[in-house]
Design an enzyme around this catalytic site. Sequence first.
Site, PDB file in Angstrom:
ATOM      1  CB  SER A 273      -0.902   0.014   1.238  1.00  0.00           C
ATOM      2  OG  SER A 273      -1.593   1.243   1.316  1.00  0.00           O
TER       3      SER A 273
ATOM      4  CB  SER B  41      -2.838   4.281   1.932  1.00  0.00           C
ATOM      5  OG  SER B  41      -3.675   3.543   1.082  1.00  0.00           O
TER       6      SER B  41
ATOM      7  CB  THR C 286      -8.048  -2.092   1.898  1.00  0.00           C
ATOM      8  OG1 THR C 286      -7.891  -2.509   0.543  1.00  0.00           O
ATOM      9  CG2 THR C 286      -7.026  -2.773   2.786  1.00  0.00           C
TER      10      THR C 286
ATOM     11  CE  LYS D 105     -12.551  -1.958  -0.128  1.00  0.00           C
ATOM     12  NZ  LYS D 105     -12.667  -1.269  -1.406  1.00  0.00           N
TER      13      LYS D 105
ATOM     14  CG  ASN E 286     -14.420   2.909   0.706  1.00  0.00           C
ATOM     15  OD1 ASN E 286     -15.436   3.480   1.063  1.00  0.00           O
ATOM     16  ND2 ASN E 286     -13.627   3.389  -0.223  1.00  0.00           N
TER      17      ASN E 286
ATOM     18  CG  ASP F  17     -14.319   1.486  -2.907  1.00  0.00           C
ATOM     19  OD1 ASP F  17     -13.299   2.201  -2.841  1.00  0.00           O
ATOM     20  OD2 ASP F  17     -14.460   0.432  -2.266  1.00  0.00           O
TER      21      ASP F  17
END
Length: 113
Positions: A14, A16, A61, A65, A86, A101
């Site tokens: 990730s 993020s 993630t 979810k 999410n 999303d």
Amino acid sequence: MKFYGLFGKTLGHSISQQIHKKIYEVAGIDAAYKNFEITENQLPVALESLQILGITGANITIPYKQDFIPLINKLSPLAERLHSVNTIKNVNGAFEGYNTDYAGIALTFELKN
């Protein structure tokens, strides 16, 4: 300073943290973001940690979810309809669940070159 994070099972890939750091920098937001690798049996403790540590919210993630849904106090109509969360927002110790999303995918189809 506000704190946010990402809950997931395997987050070594990730980016993020880097993305959010740049967003906060560009937007002038005093915030930090951290990845939190958790196991399925840690979901309730993960939410409790948001309360205890005063973390404002978290992204969720795969594979969690759907697993967080029973633990959330209030779901947005879209998250409820899609049965997928999410984003979790900590609002005075209660948790609100959202699905962003869908909006992101919808925007993709609206883009024009």
